[in-house]
Write an enzyme that holds these catalytic residues in place. Structure first.
Site, short mmCIF file in Angstrom:
data_model
loop_
_atom_site.label_atom_id
_atom_site.label_comp_id
_atom_site.label_asym_id
_atom_site.label_seq_id
_atom_site.Cartn_x
_atom_site.Cartn_y
_atom_site.Cartn_z
CE LYS A 133 -3.97 2.31 1.03
NZ LYS A 133 -5.27 2.24 0.35
CB THR A 137 -4.41 9.64 3.60
OG1 THR A 137 -5.57 9.15 2.91
CG2 THR A 137 -3.40 10.18 2.59
N GLY A 168 -3.65 0.89 -4.73
CA GLY A 168 -3.57 2.34 -4.84
C GLY A 168 -4.40 3.03 -3.78
#
Length: 235
Positions: free
Chosen positions: A38, A42, A117
């Protein structure tokens, strides 16, 4: 599939992490040397050892990954925002070099790599680069995770078009949290219509399984069974 996949979504919270973790668990159960990544996360939580991506922890557990989380998720930001916004609010400038160094190590250590993503294909990572731009450098076929409900045809078609304009190979589409018992006409018609409009195969329908969750660190049996079928349909 000998190289791996880059997993993106039509939006945030479509279930990329669940699908990626389930794929990692199936590969591992079949004796495949699978690695997970990964690259940018966030919404990370602050612990004694620093910022931690719970998504990356979930992927690492599913793959039984030996690498430290710093390598699986080298760029981590606290606020659950687009990377450009989260970085600006944190007063930092994102340096992607640690990400590429981690990628070089991971791809050499594993036969199959699953790279998840962040957000959707056009989510901005730096002021000049989106997720789709990064996917080009990973040189992996792209798996698109989408919602099954009304609106998904447009979102999925736009995602596939963006990826193809960048010369990326779209391995297929997965509709996640699919309710097989629903009487919703849009949901029942969407798999065929998404495939027709995009020209990309809908590889499978992953059920909405309450036994599965990142927060509980579990991939349920129904999700694993659906993802095993998806893997068997990969080019």
């Amino acid at each position: 599939m000998s190289r791996g996949l880059f997993i993106t979504g039509t939006d945030t919270e479509v279930g990329k992490t669940i699908v990626t973790a389930a794929m990692a668990a199936v590969f591992r159960a079949d004796g495949v040397n699978v690695g997970v990544m990964k690259p940018i996360a966030t919404g990370c939580v602050r612990r004694r050892e620093g910022l931690v991506s719970e998504d990356a922890e979930f992927l690492a557990k599913a793959a039984d990954a030996p690498e430290p989380l710093d390598e699986i998720s080298p760029i981590r930001l606290a606020e659950p925002l687009a990377p450009t916004v989260a970085a600006a609010r944190a007063g930092v400038e994102l340096d992607l070099l640690p990400m590429w160094r981690a990628w070089d190590r991971l791809k050499r250590a594993h036969d199959v790599m699953l790279v998840e993503g962040i957000g959707g294909a056009l989510c901005p990572v730096t002021p000049r680069q989106s997720v789709a731009d990064l996917a080009q450098r990973f040189h992996l076929p792209v798996l698109v995770v989408a919602r099954p409900v009304l609106g998904t045809i447009n979102h999925t078609a736009m995602t596939v078009e963006v990826l193809r304009t960048r010369g990326l190979e779209v391995a297929g589409i997965v509709l996640n949290r699919y309710d097989h018992d629903s009487d919703d006409v849009a949901q029942s018609a969407n798999p065929d219509e998404v495939q027709r409009v995009t020209g990309a195969p809908v590889l499978g329908l992953v059920p909405d399984d309450r036994a599965t969750g990142v927060s509980i660190g579990v991939v349920g049996a129904d999700v694993l069974a659906a993802v095993r079928q998806i893997i068997s349909g990969l080019p």
